[in-house]
Design a protein around this motif. Structure first.
Motif, PDB file in Angstrom:
ATOM      1  N   ARG A  86      -8.064  -1.133  13.455  1.00  0.00           N
ATOM      2  CA  ARG A  86      -6.701  -0.780  13.094  1.00  0.00           C
ATOM      3  C   ARG A  86      -6.161   0.276  14.052  1.00  0.00           C
ATOM      4  O   ARG A  86      -6.915   1.012  14.684  1.00  0.00           O
ATOM      5  N   GLU A  87      -4.844   0.356  14.061  1.00  0.00           N
ATOM      6  CA  GLU A  87      -4.129   1.335  14.858  1.00  0.00           C
ATOM      7  C   GLU A  87      -2.973   1.831  13.991  1.00  0.00           C
ATOM      8  O   GLU A  87      -2.481   1.095  13.139  1.00  0.00           O
ATOM      9  N   MET A  88      -2.549   3.066  14.191  1.00  0.00           N
ATOM     10  CA  MET A  88      -1.413   3.600  13.444  1.00  0.00           C
ATOM     11  C   MET A  88      -0.323   3.971  14.436  1.00  0.00           C
ATOM     12  O   MET A  88      -0.611   4.335  15.574  1.00  0.00           O
ATOM     13  N   MET A  89       0.933   3.827  13.982  1.00  0.00           N
ATOM     14  CA  MET A  89       2.064   4.102  14.855  1.00  0.00           C
ATOM     15  C   MET A  89       3.172   4.769  14.052  1.00  0.00           C
ATOM     16  O   MET A  89       3.408   4.430  12.899  1.00  0.00           O
ATOM     17  N   LEU A  90       3.844   5.717  14.689  1.00  0.00           N
ATOM     18  CA  LEU A  90       5.091   6.280  14.174  1.00  0.00           C
ATOM     19  C   LEU A  90       6.182   5.857  15.153  1.00  0.00           C
ATOM     20  O   LEU A  90       6.010   5.998  16.369  1.00  0.00           O
ATOM     21  N   VAL A  91       7.269   5.321  14.622  1.00  0.00           N
ATOM     22  CA  VAL A  91       8.376   4.888  15.477  1.00  0.00           C
ATOM     23  C   VAL A  91       9.691   5.376  14.876  1.00  0.00           C
ATOM     24  O   VAL A  91       9.949   5.174  13.692  1.00  0.00           O
TER      25      VAL A  91
END
Length: 163
Positions: A86-91
């Motif tokens: 998994r990877e996490m992102m804030l956009v």
């Protein structure tokens, strides 16, 4: 054949270990696509997740060199192992007036969360594999992405299923 490799590296949590591991890659011309480091379950141990690319000979070199670093406890390549990745992102996106509803529908479809709102922006948190996050970015681009931060991959071996 070149392919992406996600390496799980357990290391002793001591000053300079990150520098030695990163130096191994740069000194031999290997590229690190993403690198995450955080404390492991055991006290005094850190877990590094390194995403890199290369053929089997390059990977073999990387693995051998990692094992030579005294602080390295264990190295696992998830390329041929069943793993959860998994990877996490804030956009942060432009979110004026009528666009808000469409952005919220996109967030709902991808099971993301809105974590910050202002009169003309929204910050969205998304978690998933790289393809999912890339798809979210592609859909949100039309609204105007103002800022983006991604963690890179974290991975763990899948649990064995009962027969």
């Amino acid at each position: 054949m070149t392919k992406t490799h996600v390496l799980s590296v357990l290391v002793e949590n001591e000053p300079g270990v990150l520098s030695r591991v990163a130096g191994l890659f740069s000194g031999r011309g290997f590229n690190i696509h993403s690198l995450n480091v955080a404390p492991a379950l055991e006290e005094g141990v850190s877990h590094m997740t390194i995403t890199t690319e290369g053929d089997s000979l390059i990977l073999e070199q990387i693995m051998k060199q990692l094992h030579k670093i005294v602080s390295v406890i264990k190295v696992v390549d998830f390329a041929d192992i069943a793993a959860v990745e998994r990877e996490m992102m804030l956009v942060k996106v432009q979110a004026d007036g009528p666009m808000r509803g469409e952005i919220l529908r996109t967030v709902e479809i991808f099971r993301c969360k809105v974590v910050d709102v202002s009169p003309n922006e929204m910050t969205i948190e998304a978690t998933g594999n790289q393809d999912k996050l890339d798809a979210i970015i592609n859909l949100l681009q039309r609204f105007g992405i103002k800022e983006l931060a991604r963690t890179g991959s974290v991975a763990m071996r899948r649990s064995k299923k009962a027969d």
